[in-house]
Design an enzyme around this catalytic site. Structure first.
Site, PDB file in Angstrom:
ATOM      1  N   CYS A 165      35.890  32.193  31.310  1.00 55.50           N
ATOM      2  CA  CYS A 165      35.013  31.601  32.155  1.00 55.50           C
ATOM      3  C   CYS A 165      33.783  31.105  31.489  1.00 55.50           C
ATOM      4  CB  CYS A 165      34.734  32.700  33.162  1.00 55.50           C
ATOM      5  SG  CYS A 165      33.923  31.910  34.645  1.00 55.50           S
ATOM      6  N   ASP A 205      33.912  42.871  39.727  1.00 57.85           N
ATOM      7  CA  ASP A 205      32.940  42.335  38.465  1.00 57.85           C
ATOM      8  C   ASP A 205      31.761  43.536  38.757  1.00 57.85           C
ATOM      9  OD1 ASP A 205      31.529  41.236  36.427  1.00 57.85           O
ATOM     10  OD2 ASP A 205      30.920  39.415  37.565  1.00 57.85           O
TER      11      ASP A 205
END
Ligand SMILES: O=C(O)c1ccccc1NCC(=O)[C@H](O)[C@H](O)COP(=O)(O)O
Length: 230
Positions: A8, A131
């Site tokens: 990412c 996350d």
């Protein structure tokens, strides 16, 4: 869908090239102007074209309204929308229906109670991403390099594919996969030399390590993640 590895926060052709060459299954582009990984409107279409079907394109947005989502989709033509803000269950369902793209909802985790909304989000999202919850007042809702207690999601059956992120790197990803049994991993700061500056060597090492862990978990398979997904 096989085990998947997502890199990412890619914002330069060189970093994207490194991720694609190393075999990333998903590549993430951040649209969040406060982030050091923010992709400009000018760069977005060029980066998207560079992917050439070698990985799934993920557009990361934070509490985006419809106008912004439409612009991001026009710029990146993403295969997946990553919703990394405070989007409600209703808003996730609305975005998915309105824009016709698969959606991955990021859920911040610090304590067990943070998992309470999992089944509600799983009912409307195509995938979930766990996350680490940012510290109060943090500038960014993700990409902070923080690890959460993996035991919290060990063996969790969300009924949807689940990715793990938060402070992963080549040194801990094997243990993280073994500890959680997730369907994929996602990394940003763990493959950087400074915020927003990706390291081709770290990307390569992360993907190699994650693949090793996947192969330990599924010793009979010689297939690449992409082949397993098809
Ligand atoms: O990376 C950013 O700058 C960012 C900004 C706003 C929302 C989310 C952001 N990043 C999310 C990710 O890159 C990952 O999904 C995840 O948080 C992993 O980050 P890291 O702990 O740095 O590996």
């Amino acid at each position: 869908m096989g085990f998947e590895i997502k890199i990412c926060g890619l914002k330069t052709p060189e970093a994207l090239d490194a991720a694609l060459a190393a075999g990333a299954d998903l590549v993430g582009f951040v649209h969040f102007p406060k982030s050091p990984r923010h992709v400009t409107w000018e760069a977005a279409p060029r980066l998207a074209a560079q992917v050439r079907g070698l990985a799934l394109k993920v557009a990361l947005v934070v509490d985006a309204d419809d106008a912004l989502l439409a612009d991001v989709i026009a710029a990146l033509d993403p295969d997946l929308l990553q919703l990394h803000g405070h989007e409600t269950v209703e808003r996730v369902a609305q975005i998915r229906a309105r824009f016709g793209r698969p959606v991955m909802k990021a859920l911040p985790v610090a304590v067990r109670a943070d998992l309470a909304p999992v089944s509600d989000y799983a009912a409307v999202a195509d995938r979930l991403l766990f996350d680490a919850k940012p510290v109060p007042g943090a500038l960014l809702p993700g990409g902070n390099g923080r690890v959460f207690d993996w035991a919290l999601i060990r063996g969790l059956d969300a009924g949807r594919p689940v990715m793990l992120s938060g402070g992963l790197d080549a040194g801990n990803v094997v243990e993280a996969i073994a500890a959680t049994g997730v369907d994929g991993v996602d990394v940003s700061s763990g493959v950087e030399t400074a915020p927003g500056v990706k390291s081709p060597e770290k990307i390569q090492a992360f993907i190699a390590a994650a693949r090793r862990a996947r192969d330990i978990a599924a010793p009979c398979s010689n297939l690449s993640p992409k082949a397993q997904a098809s």
